[in-house]
Design an enzyme around this catalytic site. Structure first.
Site, PDB file in Angstrom:
ATOM      1  N   ASP A  28      20.294  88.629  83.698  1.00  0.00           N
ATOM      2  CA  ASP A  28      21.420  89.547  83.467  1.00  0.00           C
ATOM      3  C   ASP A  28      21.715  89.596  81.966  1.00  0.00           C
ATOM      4  OD1 ASP A  28      23.767  91.176  84.134  1.00  0.00           O
ATOM      5  OD2 ASP A  28      24.958  89.430  83.600  1.00  0.00           O
ATOM      6  N   SER A  29      22.546  90.533  81.579  1.00  0.00           N
ATOM      7  CA  SER A  29      22.942  90.632  80.164  1.00  0.00           C
ATOM      8  C   SER A  29      23.823  89.459  79.750  1.00  0.00           C
ATOM      9  CB  SER A  29      23.712  91.928  79.936  1.00  0.00           C
ATOM     10  OG  SER A  29      24.921  91.886  80.672  1.00  0.00           O
ATOM     11  N   TYR A  60      25.420  95.181  77.677  1.00  0.00           N
ATOM     12  CA  TYR A  60      24.355  96.185  77.703  1.00  0.00           C
ATOM     13  C   TYR A  60      24.942  97.581  78.012  1.00  0.00           C
ATOM     14  CZ  TYR A  60      20.352  92.875  77.997  1.00  0.00           C
ATOM     15  OH  TYR A  60      19.383  91.925  77.751  1.00  0.00           O
ATOM     16  N   CYS A  91      21.387  92.702  87.246  1.00  0.00           N
ATOM     17  CA  CYS A  91      22.163  93.516  86.303  1.00  0.00           C
ATOM     18  C   CYS A  91      21.932  94.978  86.672  1.00  0.00           C
ATOM     19  CB  CYS A  91      21.674  93.232  84.881  1.00  0.00           C
ATOM     20  SG  CYS A  91      22.441  94.253  83.619  1.00  0.00           S
ATOM     21  N   ASN A  92      22.972  95.636  87.137  1.00  0.00           N
ATOM     22  CA  ASN A  92      22.839  97.044  87.542  1.00  0.00           C
ATOM     23  C   ASN A  92      22.392  97.913  86.370  1.00  0.00           C
ATOM     24  OD1 ASN A  92      24.413  97.376  90.416  1.00  0.00           O
ATOM     25  ND2 ASN A  92      25.299  95.749  89.180  1.00  0.00           N
ATOM     26  N   THR A  93      22.874  97.561  85.183  1.00  0.00           N
ATOM     27  CA  THR A  93      22.573  98.351  83.989  1.00  0.00           C
ATOM     28  C   THR A  93      21.089  98.261  83.637  1.00  0.00           C
ATOM     29  OG1 THR A  93      24.801  97.800  83.241  1.00  0.00           O
ATOM     30  CG2 THR A  93      23.303  98.687  81.592  1.00  0.00           C
ATOM     31  N   CYS A 200      28.742  96.441  88.890  1.00  0.00           N
ATOM     32  CA  CYS A 200      28.301  95.618  87.750  1.00  0.00           C
ATOM     33  C   CYS A 200      28.464  94.177  88.205  1.00  0.00           C
ATOM     34  CB  CYS A 200      29.168  95.912  86.524  1.00  0.00           C
ATOM     35  SG  CYS A 200      29.008  94.679  85.204  1.00  0.00           S
ATOM     36  N   THR A 201      27.465  93.360  87.940  1.00  0.00           N
ATOM     37  CA  THR A 201      27.480  92.002  88.512  1.00  0.00           C
ATOM     38  C   THR A 201      28.537  91.103  87.881  1.00  0.00           C
ATOM     39  OG1 THR A 201      25.675  91.424  86.995  1.00  0.00           O
ATOM     40  CG2 THR A 201      25.076  92.087  89.238  1.00  0.00           C
ATOM     41  N   HIS A 202      29.142  91.526  86.785  1.00  0.00           N
ATOM     42  CA  HIS A 202      30.262  90.758  86.219  1.00  0.00           C
ATOM     43  C   HIS A 202      31.531  90.909  87.074  1.00  0.00           C
ATOM     44  CE1 HIS A 202      27.770  90.561  82.576  1.00  0.00           C
ATOM     45  NE2 HIS A 202      28.652  89.736  82.030  1.00  0.00           N
TER      46      HIS A 202
HETATM   47  N1  DGL Z   1      26.238  92.754  84.495  1.00  0.00           N
HETATM   48  C1  DGL Z   1      25.662  93.988  84.095  1.00  0.00           C
HETATM   49  C2  DGL Z   1      25.588  94.963  85.261  1.00  0.00           C
HETATM   50  O1  DGL Z   1      25.473  94.563  86.393  1.00  0.00           O
HETATM   51  C3  DGL Z   1      26.197  94.728  82.912  1.00  0.00           C
HETATM   52  C4  DGL Z   1      26.998  94.056  81.910  1.00  0.00           C
HETATM   53  C5  DGL Z   1      26.890  94.626  80.523  1.00  0.00           C
HETATM   54  O2  DGL Z   1      27.441  95.695  80.217  1.00  0.00           O
HETATM   55  O3  DGL Z   1      26.242  93.954  79.764  1.00  0.00           O
HETATM   56  O4  DGL Z   1      25.608  96.150  85.063  1.00  0.00           O
END
Ligand code: DGL
Length: 273
Positions: A28-29, A60, A91-93, A200-202
């Site tokens: 992940d980011s 990201y 990480c979805n991004t 988003c996984t956060h």
């Molecule tokens: N955790 C990441 C996601 O699932 C993105 C976080 C980021 O913007 O870095 O999209």
């Protein structure tokens, strides 16, 4: 032709350097992918996990697609060199920007990418109103548009959340700034959504704070569990499940010991319902 054949052979031999005991890389980011890692560990405790967070380059979500692609490919290259048996892009991004490229680059490897749990929401609310909270990259990428097209009956509200990842990376899940930002983003939707997809996984790390704003009438859904199940299916199919025992190793591009410790805390923290 013979030269090409030789190169191909060498490449293939190199790619298959893993066994059942080899790690599953989770990427992940930053710390967000730990919300997916904990689903993986819960479902497959016997596996060896290598978690890599790229906190030095987070977030990201407000970068260009090309930048996200480059960072993702770089991280993947480093992880593949460690003889992993699967790569989970938690990480979805990064999935939105680079999953096609990753699969082209590593055709022999199991590559799983998380995406917003829109299908889960549509299954539960086939004609419902569903919010998708995600980064700007995820929401603007073609991949998401294609996903949304599959559910024409569902009314989808796009909710980008700039700034939220930074607060979670900084350990501010319950700070005043985080609560204010979430209120600004979500108060307009109180009583208006059947489900909110945490794309988003956060975001699962602020699930409790989101639930406090939206109340019981909105279900909060994320793709972590589905991603873990898909990973298990792929490993099973290739007879790559590890008999155990399992382990978790955390690494981060920021090389900050406190961040690694926080990662472990997030992994072991009780999941909000
Ligand atoms: N955790 C990441 C996601 O699932 C993105 C976080 C980021 O913007 O870095 O999209």
């Amino acid at each position: 032709m013979p030269l090409f054949g030789m190169i191909e052979k060498k490449k293939k031999a190199g790619e298959k350097m893993y066994t059942k005991e080899s790690p599953i890389a989770v990427f992940d980011s930053g710390v967000g992918g730990i919300s997916v890692l904990r689903e993986l560990v819960q479902l497959m405790p016997n596996e060896n996990y290598l978690y890599f967070g790229d906190s030095a380059n987070a977030p990201y979500g407000d970068k260009t697609t090309q930048q996200v692609r480059e960072l993702t490919m770089e991280a993947a290259q480093m992880l593949v060199a460690r003889n992993i048996k699967a790569l989970v892009v938690a990480c979805n991004t990064a999935t939105a920007a680079a999953i096609t490229l990753l699969r082209q680059q590593y055709p022999e490897l199991i590559v799983i990418g998380i995406e917003p749990a829109l299908k889960l929401a549509a299954d539960r609310f086939p004609q419902g109103r569903v919010g998708v909270m995600a980064t700007q990259v995820t929401l603007r990428e073609e991949k998401f548009a294609h996903q949304a097209e599959r559910f024409p009956e569902v009314t989808i509200e796009l909710i980008p959340a700039p700034g939220l990842v930074e607060l979670i990376e900084a350990g501010q899940e319950d700070s005043l700034d985080t609560r204010n930002l979430l209120e600004k983003l979500l108060l307009p939707y109180v009583g208006k959504l059947d489900a909110l997809v945490l794309g988003c996984t956060h975001y699962p790390f602020v699930k409790k704070q989101i639930a406090r704003i939206l109340g019981d009438s909105t279900q909060l859904l994320d793709g972590g569990e589905g991603t873990a199940r898909q990973t298990r299916r792929c490993l099973e199919k290739q007879d790559l499940l590890n008999p155990g025992p399992g382990s978790v190793q955390m690494e981060n591009s920021s090389h900050d010991a406190a961040l690694l410790e926080r990662g472990m805390q997030l992994l072991n923290r009780e999941v909000a319902v």
